[in-house]
Design a protein around this motif. Structure first.
Motif, PDB file in Angstrom:
ATOM      1  N   LYS A   1      -8.229  -7.629  14.046  1.00 35.48           N
ATOM      2  CA  LYS A   1      -7.186  -6.602  14.004  1.00 35.48           C
ATOM      3  C   LYS A   1      -7.701  -5.376  13.267  1.00 35.48           C
ATOM      4  CE  LYS A   1      -3.165  -8.716  15.227  1.00 35.48           C
ATOM      5  NZ  LYS A   1      -1.897  -8.326  15.648  1.00 35.48           N
ATOM      6  N   LYS A   2      -7.147  -4.257  13.637  1.00 33.80           N
ATOM      7  CA  LYS A   2      -7.509  -2.992  13.011  1.00 33.80           C
ATOM      8  C   LYS A   2      -6.733  -2.826  11.702  1.00 33.80           C
ATOM      9  CE  LYS A   2      -7.989   1.837  14.223  1.00 33.80           C
ATOM     10  NZ  LYS A   2      -7.744   2.849  15.226  1.00 33.80           N
ATOM     11  N   PRO A   3      -7.397  -2.425  10.620  1.00 34.81           N
ATOM     12  CA  PRO A   3      -6.687  -2.226   9.348  1.00 34.81           C
ATOM     13  C   PRO A   3      -5.706  -1.063   9.408  1.00 34.81           C
ATOM     14  CG  PRO A   3      -9.065  -1.904   9.069  1.00 34.81           C
ATOM     15  CD  PRO A   3      -8.807  -2.166  10.517  1.00 34.81           C
ATOM     16  N   ILE A   4      -4.659  -1.165   8.614  1.00 35.66           N
ATOM     17  CA  ILE A   4      -3.696  -0.079   8.467  1.00 35.66           C
ATOM     18  C   ILE A   4      -4.028   0.619   7.156  1.00 35.66           C
ATOM     19  CG2 ILE A   4      -1.260   0.497   8.195  1.00 35.66           C
ATOM     20  CD1 ILE A   4      -0.657  -2.195   9.595  1.00 35.66           C
ATOM     21  N   HIS A   5      -4.174   1.924   7.194  1.00 36.04           N
ATOM     22  CA  HIS A   5      -4.538   2.680   5.995  1.00 36.04           C
ATOM     23  C   HIS A   5      -3.354   3.501   5.499  1.00 36.04           C
ATOM     24  CE1 HIS A   5      -8.827   1.777   6.297  1.00 36.04           C
ATOM     25  NE2 HIS A   5      -8.658   1.883   7.602  1.00 36.04           N
ATOM     26  N   PHE A   6      -3.076   3.378   4.213  1.00 35.78           N
ATOM     27  CA  PHE A   6      -2.075   4.203   3.546  1.00 35.78           C
ATOM     28  C   PHE A   6      -2.764   4.824   2.342  1.00 35.78           C
ATOM     29  CE2 PHE A   6       0.510   1.114   5.718  1.00 35.78           C
ATOM     30  CZ  PHE A   6       1.615   1.839   6.123  1.00 35.78           C
ATOM     31  N   SER A   7      -2.606   6.105   2.163  1.00 34.29           N
ATOM     32  CA  SER A   7      -3.186   6.760   0.996  1.00 34.29           C
ATOM     33  C   SER A   7      -2.111   6.874  -0.081  1.00 34.29           C
ATOM     34  CB  SER A   7      -3.710   8.139   1.363  1.00 34.29           C
ATOM     35  OG  SER A   7      -4.283   8.739   0.218  1.00 34.29           O
ATOM     36  N   VAL A   8      -2.195   5.987  -1.055  1.00 39.44           N
ATOM     37  CA  VAL A   8      -1.217   6.004  -2.148  1.00 39.44           C
ATOM     38  C   VAL A   8      -2.000   6.023  -3.460  1.00 39.44           C
ATOM     39  CG1 VAL A   8       0.785   4.892  -3.174  1.00 39.44           C
ATOM     40  CG2 VAL A   8       0.382   4.652  -0.735  1.00 39.44           C
ATOM     41  N   GLN A   9      -2.452   7.203  -3.815  1.00 39.43           N
ATOM     42  CA  GLN A   9      -3.152   7.383  -5.076  1.00 39.43           C
ATOM     43  C   GLN A   9      -2.363   8.371  -5.914  1.00 39.43           C
ATOM     44  OE1 GLN A   9      -7.291   8.302  -4.763  1.00 39.43           O
ATOM     45  NE2 GLN A   9      -7.606   6.912  -3.060  1.00 39.43           N
ATOM     46  N   ARG A  10      -2.455   8.199  -7.204  1.00 37.46           N
ATOM     47  CA  ARG A  10      -1.770   9.119  -8.100  1.00 37.46           C
ATOM     48  C   ARG A  10      -2.590  10.394  -8.251  1.00 37.46           C
ATOM     49  NH1 ARG A  10       0.568   7.993 -14.196  1.00 37.46           N
ATOM     50  NH2 ARG A  10       1.651   9.974 -14.349  1.00 37.46           N
ATOM     51  N   ALA A  11      -1.922  11.527  -8.136  1.00 34.69           N
ATOM     52  CA  ALA A  11      -2.585  12.812  -8.350  1.00 34.69           C
ATOM     53  C   ALA A  11      -2.627  13.089  -9.848  1.00 34.69           C
ATOM     54  CB  ALA A  11      -1.830  13.928  -7.623  1.00 34.69           C
ATOM     55  N   PHE A  12      -3.804  13.394 -10.366  1.00 40.84           N
ATOM     56  CA  PHE A  12      -3.974  13.619 -11.794  1.00 40.84           C
ATOM     57  C   PHE A  12      -4.101  15.087 -12.174  1.00 40.84           C
ATOM     58  CE2 PHE A  12      -5.001   9.138 -11.440  1.00 40.84           C
ATOM     59  CZ  PHE A  12      -4.283   8.623 -12.505  1.00 40.84           C
ATOM     60  N   GLY A  13      -3.742  15.972 -11.248  1.00 39.90           N
ATOM     61  CA  GLY A  13      -3.659  17.401 -11.568  1.00 39.90           C
ATOM     62  C   GLY A  13      -4.891  17.957 -12.238  1.00 39.90           C
ATOM     63  N   ASN A  69       6.241 -11.814   8.979  1.00 36.01           N
ATOM     64  CA  ASN A  69       5.749 -13.158   9.314  1.00 36.01           C
ATOM     65  C   ASN A  69       4.237 -13.225   9.501  1.00 36.01           C
ATOM     66  OD1 ASN A  69       8.425 -14.227   9.302  1.00 36.01           O
ATOM     67  ND2 ASN A  69       8.706 -13.316  11.321  1.00 36.01           N
ATOM     68  N   LYS A  70       3.516 -12.345   8.848  1.00 32.56           N
ATOM     69  CA  LYS A  70       2.055 -12.340   8.917  1.00 32.56           C
ATOM     70  C   LYS A  70       1.477 -12.492   7.520  1.00 32.56           C
ATOM     71  CE  LYS A  70       1.888  -9.123  12.808  1.00 32.56           C
ATOM     72  NZ  LYS A  70       1.485  -7.751  13.170  1.00 32.56           N
ATOM     73  N   THR A  71       0.280 -12.993   7.450  1.00 28.34           N
ATOM     74  CA  THR A  71      -0.478 -13.016   6.206  1.00 28.34           C
ATOM     75  C   THR A  71      -1.351 -11.772   6.200  1.00 28.34           C
ATOM     76  OG1 THR A  71      -0.516 -15.420   6.156  1.00 28.34           O
ATOM     77  CG2 THR A  71      -2.175 -14.284   4.834  1.00 28.34           C
ATOM     78  N   ILE A  72      -1.283 -11.009   5.118  1.00 27.96           N
ATOM     79  CA  ILE A  72      -2.071  -9.779   5.032  1.00 27.96           C
ATOM     80  C   ILE A  72      -2.835  -9.736   3.712  1.00 27.96           C
ATOM     81  CG2 ILE A  72      -0.451  -8.490   6.476  1.00 27.96           C
ATOM     82  CD1 ILE A  72       0.444  -7.048   3.854  1.00 27.96           C
ATOM     83  N   ALA A  73      -3.854  -8.914   3.677  1.00 30.89           N
ATOM     84  CA  ALA A  73      -4.564  -8.611   2.441  1.00 30.89           C
ATOM     85  C   ALA A  73      -4.258  -7.164   2.099  1.00 30.89           C
ATOM     86  CB  ALA A  73      -6.061  -8.806   2.604  1.00 30.89           C
ATOM     87  N   LEU A  74      -3.820  -6.930   0.886  1.00 25.81           N
ATOM     88  CA  LEU A  74      -3.513  -5.581   0.428  1.00 25.81           C
ATOM     89  C   LEU A  74      -4.577  -5.190  -0.586  1.00 25.81           C
ATOM     90  CD1 LEU A  74      -1.525  -3.200   0.378  1.00 25.81           C
ATOM     91  CD2 LEU A  74      -0.258  -4.423  -1.382  1.00 25.81           C
ATOM     92  N   VAL A  75      -5.344  -4.174  -0.266  1.00 19.72           N
ATOM     93  CA  VAL A  75      -6.432  -3.724  -1.130  1.00 19.72           C
ATOM     94  C   VAL A  75      -6.067  -2.341  -1.646  1.00 19.72           C
ATOM     95  CG1 VAL A  75      -8.898  -3.194  -1.248  1.00 19.72           C
ATOM     96  CG2 VAL A  75      -8.078  -5.025   0.271  1.00 19.72           C
TER      97      VAL A  75
END
Length: 105
Positions: A1-13, A69-75
Motif C-alpha cells: 500500500k502507498k503511505p499517506i503523508h500528513f505534515s504536522v510539525q510545529r512551527a518554531f518561528g 478496521n486496519k492496522t497502521i503504523a504512525l511515524v
C-alpha cells in the motif's frame, strides 16, 4: 500500500534553523522562557501549543477515518506523539495504541 503523508510539525518561528547556542545568543530571554515553560511561551512567528495540538488532533482523526478496521503504523516526531499519548492514553508504558469503539487507548 502507498503511505499517506500528513505534515504536522510545529512551527518554531524565529527559532527555526538556529542551534541552541544561536537561539541563546540572539533571543536569550525568550529562548530561556520557552525552554523552561514551552506551553505558555509565545514564539514570534511560531505556532502556539494550542494551534499545534489542534492540527495534530485533526490529522489523527483523518488518519483514523481513512483506516477504519486496519492496522497502521504512525511515524512522527516527538511533539505529535506526546500530544496523542497525553490526550488519549492513561499513564503507562505504551507499546501499542489501539483505536476501538470510537476511542484511542
Amino acid at each position: 500500500k502507498k503511505p499517506i503523508h500528513f505534515s504536522v510539525q510545529r512551527a518554531f518561528g524565529v527559532f527555526e534553523g538556529l542551534t541552541y547556542q544561536e537561539n541563546m545568543k540572539k533571543y536569550p530571554k525568550l529562548y530561556s522562557n520557552w525552554l523552561n515553560n514551552p506551553s505558555s511561551t509565545a514564539i514570534s512567528g511560531g505556532d502556539s501549543l494550542y494551534d499545534f495540538r489542534k492540527r495534530v488532533k485533526k490529522a489523527l482523526k483523518k488518519i483514523i477515518s481513512l483506516n477504519k478496521n486496519k492496522t497502521i503504523a504512525l511515524v512522527t516526531h516527538g511533539g505529535p506523539i506526546r500530544i496523542i499519548i497525553s490526550e488519549n492514553v492513561p499513564p503507562a508504558s505504551v507499546n501499542i495504541i489501539e483505536y476501538k469503539g470510537g476511542k484511542l487507548g
